[in-house]
Motif scaffolding. Structure first.
Motif, short mmCIF file in Angstrom:
data_model
loop_
_atom_site.label_atom_id
_atom_site.label_comp_id
_atom_site.label_asym_id
_atom_site.label_seq_id
_atom_site.Cartn_x
_atom_site.Cartn_y
_atom_site.Cartn_z
N ALA A 30 -0.69 12.43 2.72
CA ALA A 30 -0.83 11.75 3.04
C ALA A 30 -0.93 10.88 3.73
O ALA A 30 -2.24 9.73 3.77
N ALA A 31 -0.42 10.24 4.73
CA ALA A 31 -0.17 9.86 5.94
C ALA A 31 -1.62 10.32 7.07
O ALA A 31 -2.29 9.39 7.15
N LEU A 32 -1.66 11.88 6.58
CA LEU A 32 -3.15 12.40 8.03
C LEU A 32 -3.96 12.19 7.22
O LEU A 32 -5.09 11.49 8.36
N SER A 33 -4.67 12.24 5.83
CA SER A 33 -5.58 12.30 5.58
C SER A 33 -5.64 10.44 4.55
O SER A 33 -7.06 10.19 4.52
N LYS A 34 -5.05 9.76 5.00
CA LYS A 34 -5.57 8.32 4.86
C LYS A 34 -5.10 8.00 3.08
O LYS A 34 -6.69 7.61 2.90
N LEU A 35 -4.39 8.94 2.10
CA LEU A 35 -4.89 8.95 1.22
C LEU A 35 -3.25 8.91 0.57
O LEU A 35 -2.73 9.33 0.81
N PRO A 36 -3.66 7.50 -0.88
CA PRO A 36 -2.24 7.10 -1.23
C PRO A 36 -1.93 9.17 -1.96
O PRO A 36 -1.97 9.66 -2.34
N VAL A 37 -0.49 8.97 -1.65
CA VAL A 37 0.37 9.43 -2.20
C VAL A 37 0.55 10.20 -3.61
O VAL A 37 0.56 11.19 -4.29
N ALA A 38 0.25 9.64 -4.60
CA ALA A 38 -0.62 10.18 -5.33
C ALA A 38 -1.36 10.85 -5.45
O ALA A 38 -1.06 11.82 -6.87
N THR A 39 -2.30 10.90 -4.63
CA THR A 39 -3.33 11.71 -4.86
C THR A 39 -2.83 12.67 -4.89
O THR A 39 -3.73 13.51 -5.15
N VAL A 40 -2.24 12.62 -3.26
CA VAL A 40 -1.94 14.43 -2.77
C VAL A 40 -1.09 15.06 -3.72
O VAL A 40 -0.70 15.97 -4.16
N LYS A 41 -0.45 13.89 -4.60
CA LYS A 41 0.68 14.69 -5.39
C LYS A 41 -0.04 15.58 -6.75
O LYS A 41 0.44 16.61 -7.61
N HIS A 93 0.53 -1.16 0.08
CA HIS A 93 0.47 0.02 -0.26
C HIS A 93 1.14 1.12 0.39
O HIS A 93 2.18 0.65 0.61
N SER A 94 0.34 2.74 -0.22
CA SER A 94 1.12 3.75 -0.55
C SER A 94 1.33 3.98 1.42
O SER A 94 0.40 3.71 1.92
N ALA A 95 2.47 4.77 1.47
CA ALA A 95 2.38 5.08 2.73
C ALA A 95 1.91 5.55 3.18
O ALA A 95 1.86 5.21 4.28
N SER A 96 1.17 6.65 2.63
CA SER A 96 0.16 7.07 3.64
C SER A 96 -1.28 6.54 3.77
O SER A 96 -1.87 7.08 4.72
N GLY A 97 -1.15 4.74 3.61
CA GLY A 97 -2.68 4.37 3.94
C GLY A 97 -1.95 3.30 5.33
O GLY A 97 -3.09 3.24 5.98
N THR A 98 -0.57 4.10 5.80
CA THR A 98 -0.25 3.46 7.15
C THR A 98 -1.01 4.27 8.65
O THR A 98 -0.19 5.89 8.26
#
Length: 364
Positions: A275-286, A240-245
């Motif tokens: 991304a980590a705090l919003s629990k979104l994929p890093v790619a989405t925030v990017k 999973h993406s880093a933000s999913g943790t």
């Protein structure tokens, strides 16, 4: 040395027939004579006093030995054998003063004391002005919490990296000890990080509450770095993406660091933190950042409950919002944006494969 010769004669008579009071009195006179003329004595003179004192040490009451130990402790050319005999005494009241202060005691001797004597003896060693790595290692291995705290707080004590790591292990649930560790200027960075990674929430909160401003910044930065690293490690393990943790124990500290990261121009770290705090994929925030979606950034910031000062830094640092007019407009939109609306948009984003800048604008 005439007075010394007569004292030796008197010593033999007193040892044979004198009372404990008389023996204590002659020891007092011998020690006083030694201390009065100490600057004029050479090695041979000191050796004579050493012989005299050793004759008395095993035959004198406790209070006299305690007095002698306190007298000889700070003397750099004190009688060597007498000092070592006192330091080896099991009674800490007798041995403590010379153990803690005497510069005559060798490192090998102190290491042996640390290996064999009581916790009180170890505490006395831990209070010495200068302590080598070999001694410190034994103190940490054998010492109780009090000894470990004392030697860690002693900035004249030298620690090897392995010994520092042992202290860090002990400090995970020990707030006072953790404070002593981070207060040291010689603690290795990896040990500093290891302690903060393993420390309980209670200890972390104590460190942040009691640290001076500069140290608090270091702690906050390290905790945020740990949180990001944990996220990356989890992502690598489960795909999973880093933000999913979900980084429960460091979420508040990570959030407090976002404004600082953005202001410092650390684009990647800022995106990963959001991304980590919003629990979104890093790619989405990017993707939001790449599209220049100011409204999208505002929604992201509001969803993780950033205050306006930090949200402003994010907009300027990674969103390209620089002019006063743009900032004022963004502020008005941010104040009017509710957390409920922001979270509703984030839930929608999570259900979509992609979302455009126009989508964010339509949903506000």
């Amino acid at each position: 040395m005439t007075g010394t010769a007569s004292l030796i004669d008197e010593l033999e008579r007193t040892l044979s027939a004198g009372s404990s009071v008389q023996r204590a009195d002659i020891l007092r006179r011998v020690s006083d004579l030694f201390l009065t003329n100490i600057d004029h004595y050479g090695d041979e003179h000191v050796a004579v006093f050493d012989d005299v004192m050793l004759h008395l040490v095993d035959k004198i009451e406790r209070s006299a030995l305690v007095r002698l130990s306190k007298q000889l402790a700070p003397i750099e050319n004190a009688p060597v054998r007498t000092v070592h005999r006192l330091a080896d005494d099991d009674d800490i009241a007798i041995s403590g003063p010379v153990i803690e202060r005497s510069k005559i005691l060798s490192e090998d001797f102190l290491v042996e004391l640390a290996r064999t004597k009581s916790q009180a003896h170890l505490a006395a060693i831990a209070g010495r002005e200068s302590i080598g790595e070999r001694i410190t290692e034994v103190l940490v291995d054998r010492g109780d919490d009090e000894v470990t705290l004392k030697v860690t707080g002693n900035h004249g004590a030298r620690f090897s990296r392995p010994t520092f790591m042992k202290v860090a292990e002990k400090a995970q649930a020990n707030g006072p000890l953790a404070e002593q560790v981070i207060s040291r200027s010689d603690v290795p960075p990896d040990v500093f990080q290891h302690l903060l990674r393993k420390a309980t929430e209670v200890v972390k909160n104590r460190l942040l509450r009691n640290a001076d401003p500069d140290k608090r910044v270091m702690i906050t930065r390290t905790l945020a770095d740990i949180a990001t690293e944990v996220a990356r490690e989890r992502a690598q393990m489960d795909g999973h993406s880093a933000s999913g943790t979900v980084m429960q124990f460091d979420a508040a500290r990570l959030k407090s660091r976002i404004g600082e990261l953005a202001q410092a121009g650390k684009r990647t770290e800022t995106i990963e933190a959001i991304a980590a705090l919003s629990k979104l994929p890093v790619a989405t925030v990017k993707n939001v950042v790449r599209q220049g979606a100011t409204d999208g950034l505002l929604i992201l910031c509001k969803s993780i409950s950033l205050g306006w000062p930090d949200a402003k830094r994010v907009l300027a640092g990674i969103g390209g919002v620089a002019s006063e007019a743009e900032t004022k407009k963004a502020f008005e939109r941010y104040i009017g944006l509710t957390s409920e609306t922001a979270n509703r948009v984030i839930r929608f984003v999570k259900s979509c494969k992609a979302i455009s800048k126009a989508d964010f604008q339509r949903m506000l």
